[in-house]
Write a protein that holds these residues in place. Sequence first.
Motif, PDB file in Angstrom:
ATOM      1  N   ARG A 299       0.806  -1.213   0.000  1.00 17.93           N
ATOM      2  CA  ARG A 299       0.000   0.000   0.000  1.00 17.93           C
ATOM      3  C   ARG A 299       0.847   1.274   0.000  1.00 17.93           C
ATOM      4  NH1 ARG A 299      -5.268   0.765   3.910  1.00 17.93           N
ATOM      5  NH2 ARG A 299      -6.134  -0.988   2.778  1.00 17.93           N
TER       6      ARG A 299
ATOM      7  N   LEU B 215     -10.846  -0.834  -5.750  1.00 12.33           N
ATOM      8  CA  LEU B 215      -9.703  -0.691  -4.833  1.00 12.33           C
ATOM      9  C   LEU B 215      -9.834   0.524  -3.919  1.00 12.33           C
ATOM     10  CD1 LEU B 215      -7.038  -2.092  -4.130  1.00 12.33           C
ATOM     11  CD2 LEU B 215      -5.892  -0.507  -5.653  1.00 12.33           C
ATOM     12  N   ASP B 216      -9.922   1.701  -4.503  1.00 13.82           N
ATOM     13  CA  ASP B 216      -9.961   2.911  -3.679  1.00 13.82           C
ATOM     14  C   ASP B 216     -11.315   3.119  -3.010  1.00 13.82           C
ATOM     15  OD1 ASP B 216      -7.339   3.712  -4.061  1.00 13.82           O
ATOM     16  OD2 ASP B 216      -7.804   4.561  -6.024  1.00 13.82           O
TER      17      ASP B 216
ATOM     18  N   ARG C  31      -9.406  -0.098  -0.110  1.00  7.50           N
ATOM     19  CA  ARG C  31      -8.406   0.736   0.548  1.00  7.50           C
ATOM     20  C   ARG C  31      -9.019   1.693   1.562  1.00  7.50           C
ATOM     21  NH1 ARG C  31      -3.023   1.018  -3.091  1.00  7.50           N
ATOM     22  NH2 ARG C  31      -2.610  -1.191  -2.775  1.00  7.50           N
ATOM     23  N   VAL C  32     -10.321   1.507   1.796  1.00  7.20           N
ATOM     24  CA  VAL C  32     -10.924   2.179   2.939  1.00  7.20           C
ATOM     25  C   VAL C  32     -10.676   1.305   4.172  1.00  7.20           C
ATOM     26  CG1 VAL C  32     -13.103   3.004   3.918  1.00  7.20           C
ATOM     27  CG2 VAL C  32     -12.656   3.261   1.482  1.00  7.20           C
ATOM     28  N   TRP C  33     -10.554   0.029   3.936  1.00  7.71           N
ATOM     29  CA  TRP C  33     -10.278  -0.910   5.021  1.00  7.71           C
ATOM     30  C   TRP C  33      -8.798  -0.810   5.396  1.00  7.71           C
ATOM     31  CZ3 TRP C  33     -12.696  -5.694   2.152  1.00  7.71           C
ATOM     32  CH2 TRP C  33     -14.070  -5.463   1.983  1.00  7.71           C
ATOM     33  N   PRO C  34      -8.458  -1.259   6.593  1.00  5.71           N
ATOM     34  CA  PRO C  34      -7.043  -1.169   6.975  1.00  5.71           C
ATOM     35  C   PRO C  34      -6.155  -2.089   6.151  1.00  5.71           C
ATOM     36  CG  PRO C  34      -8.340  -2.203   8.717  1.00  5.71           C
ATOM     37  CD  PRO C  34      -9.309  -1.759   7.680  1.00  5.71           C
ATOM     38  N   ALA C  35      -4.885  -1.773   6.154  1.00  6.06           N
ATOM     39  CA  ALA C  35      -3.931  -2.535   5.344  1.00  6.06           C
ATOM     40  C   ALA C  35      -3.923  -4.010   5.712  1.00  6.06           C
ATOM     41  CB  ALA C  35      -2.536  -1.942   5.510  1.00  6.06           C
ATOM     42  N   ARG C  36      -4.173  -4.297   6.977  1.00  3.50           N
ATOM     43  CA  ARG C  36      -4.158  -5.709   7.411  1.00  3.50           C
ATOM     44  C   ARG C  36      -5.290  -6.494   6.759  1.00  3.50           C
ATOM     45  NH1 ARG C  36       0.830  -6.987   9.354  1.00  3.50           N
ATOM     46  NH2 ARG C  36       1.500  -4.980   8.621  1.00  3.50           N
TER      47      ARG C  36
ATOM     48  N   ARG D  98      -4.104  -7.222   3.366  1.00  2.00           N
ATOM     49  CA  ARG D  98      -3.122  -8.317   3.417  1.00  2.00           C
ATOM     50  C   ARG D  98      -3.844  -9.667   3.402  1.00  2.00           C
ATOM     51  NH1 ARG D  98       0.543  -9.158   8.699  1.00  2.00           N
ATOM     52  NH2 ARG D  98      -1.476  -9.833   9.480  1.00  2.00           N
TER      53      ARG D  98
ATOM     54  N   GLU E  17     -16.724  -5.809  11.774  1.00  2.00           N
ATOM     55  CA  GLU E  17     -15.619  -6.384  12.531  1.00  2.00           C
ATOM     56  C   GLU E  17     -16.109  -6.940  13.877  1.00  2.00           C
ATOM     57  OE1 GLU E  17     -12.410  -3.634  12.007  1.00  2.00           O
ATOM     58  OE2 GLU E  17     -11.322  -4.541  13.668  1.00  2.00           O
TER      59      GLU E  17
ATOM     60  N   GLU F 159      -5.999  10.536  -1.603  1.00  2.00           N
ATOM     61  CA  GLU F 159      -7.297  11.219  -1.560  1.00  2.00           C
ATOM     62  C   GLU F 159      -7.158  12.527  -0.802  1.00  2.00           C
ATOM     63  OE1 GLU F 159     -10.267   8.513  -0.107  1.00  2.00           O
ATOM     64  OE2 GLU F 159      -9.879   7.096  -1.733  1.00  2.00           O
TER      65      GLU F 159
ATOM     66  N   TYR G 103      -3.265   7.895   3.931  1.00  2.00           N
ATOM     67  CA  TYR G 103      -3.353   6.858   4.961  1.00  2.00           C
ATOM     68  C   TYR G 103      -2.672   7.312   6.241  1.00  2.00           C
ATOM     69  CZ  TYR G 103      -4.437   3.975   0.915  1.00  2.00           C
ATOM     70  OH  TYR G 103      -4.993   3.484  -0.220  1.00  2.00           O
TER      71      TYR G 103
ATOM     72  N   ASN H 234       0.401  -0.842  10.449  1.00  2.00           N
ATOM     73  CA  ASN H 234      -0.903  -1.024   9.825  1.00  2.00           C
ATOM     74  C   ASN H 234      -1.341   0.374   9.410  1.00  2.00           C
ATOM     75  OD1 ASN H 234      -3.353  -2.042   8.994  1.00  2.00           O
ATOM     76  ND2 ASN H 234      -4.137  -2.452  11.049  1.00  2.00           N
ATOM     77  N   ASN H 235      -2.209   0.483   8.457  1.00  2.00           N
ATOM     78  CA  ASN H 235      -2.681   1.818   8.103  1.00  2.00           C
ATOM     79  C   ASN H 235      -4.098   1.747   7.564  1.00  2.00           C
ATOM     80  OD1 ASN H 235      -2.654   1.774   5.011  1.00  2.00           O
ATOM     81  ND2 ASN H 235      -0.585   1.068   5.489  1.00  2.00           N
ATOM     82  N   ALA H 236      -4.741   2.876   7.569  1.00  2.00           N
ATOM     83  CA  ALA H 236      -6.111   2.965   7.053  1.00  2.00           C
ATOM     84  C   ALA H 236      -6.400   4.414   6.735  1.00  2.00           C
ATOM     85  CB  ALA H 236      -7.101   2.448   8.092  1.00  2.00           C
ATOM     86  N   THR H 237      -7.525   4.643   6.096  1.00  2.00           N
ATOM     87  CA  THR H 237      -7.932   6.029   5.851  1.00  2.00           C
ATOM     88  C   THR H 237      -8.220   6.681   7.206  1.00  2.00           C
ATOM     89  OG1 THR H 237     -10.173   5.223   5.601  1.00  2.00           O
ATOM     90  CG2 THR H 237      -8.941   5.587   3.595  1.00  2.00           C
TER      91      THR H 237
END
Lengths: 491, 296
Positions: free
Chosen positions: A211, A358-359, A363-368, A371, A434, B109, B258, B279-282
């Motif tokens: 990301r 994606l966006d 990619r609103v969700w966390p990177a984990r 993954r 979640e 964004e 992010y 970890n990252n997120a919006t």
Amino acid sequence: MPALKTRFNYLFNSTKGLILVAIAMIGIVTAIWGMLSGPMAEMGVREVVIKLFGMDIVQAEREGRIIILYHSIAMAIVAIETYMVTGLLKMKAFFKTAINAIITVGYILTMIFGMGFAYFGHNWAFHGVYIFGLSLIFFAGVLLCIALYPWNKEYYVTDNEYAHTKSGFDLERAAFFATAVTTVLSALFGAVPGSFFGNGFEAFLAENVIRLPEKTTMEYSVIGHLHIMLALIGIMITLIIGRWLNFKGILHKVAMPLMILGTIVLNLGVWGVVTPLEPIAHMVIYVGATPSMFAALLLLIWDWNKLIKDGTAHIQKPNLGHKLSALVRDPLKFGPTWQMLFMNFTTSGIGIFMAIKLDEVFRVWPAREERIELTGHWHVLSAIIATIILLYFGDMNGFKGKLRQWYGWSIIILSDIAFGAVTVFEMKRLFVTEAEQQPLVNGLMYAIDFGLGMLLVILAILLVYRLTDLFKNKGRWTEELDHELAQEVNQ
Amino acid sequence: MKRIFLTLCLCAALLASCSPVDLNAPMPTFDTGVDSNAWVQIPAGEFHFGQHEDIESTEAYEIMITDVTTAQYADFLNMALVDGYVKVDGDKIVGFYPGDEFRGVKHEEKIEAGDWLFIPLNDPSQRIKFDGKIFTVQAGYENHPMTNVTWFGAWGYCEYNDSRLPTEIEWEKAGRGEDERPFPWGEEILRENANYYSSRDPFEDMSSFGSRTSPVGFYNGQMYDGYQTVDSASPYGLYDMAGNVWQWTGDVYEGMHYRFMRGGSKDTYDMDLRLWVRNNATPTYFSPGVGFRCAR
């Protein structure tokens, strides 16, 4: 002593013996190392396995360990595909012997010494032998390219059922050649950054950096390498299955040029990620993937059509029921192409959906979460390739009647339950929050573990049967000793 | 008969997977004795940063020894609402954020100046309740970390209290100290060290609601109703720097909207509790597994 020698000769000098050994090696690694993660870890099984085998697992070194584990399994898969290619395609006996011998030594060294280094203390001599093993596999790959050289007139074809040029240049062989050459070249895209990062002991997993907008060339190279190697393993197994099923006719003539084109363009796209062409590399990859996947679709259409025609030949006017029954009559012949189709629901379809949304969504969700989607996505693709190999292996074992049905359908149904559950798991955030996900996660985990666990049990039964067979003087292994895969190609 | 039995088993499994989750199931309450208002001084100097132990340095700073609790956040909201620092916007609490520079990098964004979501009020796992006038905390969660808070909500809390979110470097130094340890307490992780996925702590039930947060400072070596914890403070005495909830950090990186989180959570495996894991997120993301602490 002669008894040992003949068995050794079978296991390490016959195509089916070599495939059996590699499958056994992968089965053992998967069974043991599968207990270190996922639900087995939660249940406390991981601690027991670590103590039982005296593993030395340092938390800080997880990434490096996993990279070696992936390579150990992947090299054995590459070896299996190589054995299949040398067993199915014409080539000089010297090349066949040399390639099989070198790749066997290569993957066994890679697996034993790589896993020894990663999980049982860091003996750097082991690491050296692991790298040596990988180098041998690379060298075997170079030899395979030479052996497959399609411009050698010896290998020209005249049969009009198969794709070839006017001069007889065999386009199927060219597709095998293109896949082998690009595999060898793409290995370099892992070897170079591997040396670079390995030199500073800086192991990382691609899914953890995906990301970040700024990636180094070496990071791009690693990401490109793992994607293209898996794609090429997939393309090669498609070609192998096509050869085994004796893919021919008009669809073969359309599919083979597409396969060559797709493979080359796909590789150019992936290699492009480490060049200034990176911004358009993904577009090139999509352009390359489309003809490759379309060629696989043509194989599927041809295979299903043939199964239906063969299965209803005795019926004058077959209805839909007859046709469906004929289609699924032989799970080992139907299974490989079905799994290729199923892959679109669990891998390709998900990948395309992710790319489109994606966006907006992912990619609103966390990177984990991303993954989980990425790792689930390629674990399923790898496992689908493994099940296709197991289905072909079932045919190699000469399974007939109910045994063939049980073996084939068990692999298809159990794996598809697991893969379907993994896919829902990847996408769960679309339909459950979640805070409320646990019951769904539990249900999916049961489905995944049941499917994959039972698959491993079936594999274990098969391997025990093959092991006991080796103790018989006139066991099945004696029949397989001199029997070549090319002799078993569908007529 | 066999087929019917198998079908019934499958249906039962499917139904069990769809069963509703009681998000307000009874939960044990414990006083950990750790003061969530306490801060600790981190000295200036170098330390080992990241998985590959790069040498980084920081100025001296202070950081909270625990995550911000739900009680602290409710107090903040009550004061901030009166001050006009936050507003009620339907089912949301929003507050002003001055925006970030937009560079138009791929996937980036725009984060413009304006009112942004601090916390949602309608999320079923939100532990802060609002009756139209006063913010209160669901009983039993007072000393649990504040969750379901966006990066803006974390940023706003710290700013309102004359502090800020720690940078990633500050966060990691506070958790790691000056050596190369992967966990705040040392090299290896036990279930009694931290609250992570299936760590068998008194707050989880993996057959129904799964993992839940634990009170801040829970893993301090105390025994709670027969559950013995291991003292898992970082070298500087910070608690919950691994597990329980991911923690927002303050960096705003060029070309990226992010925001990064550290520490792993109740919902992640032990590997994500290693101090360098990111970890990252919006910044509008919120979750029952994400909280924060402040630095100054």
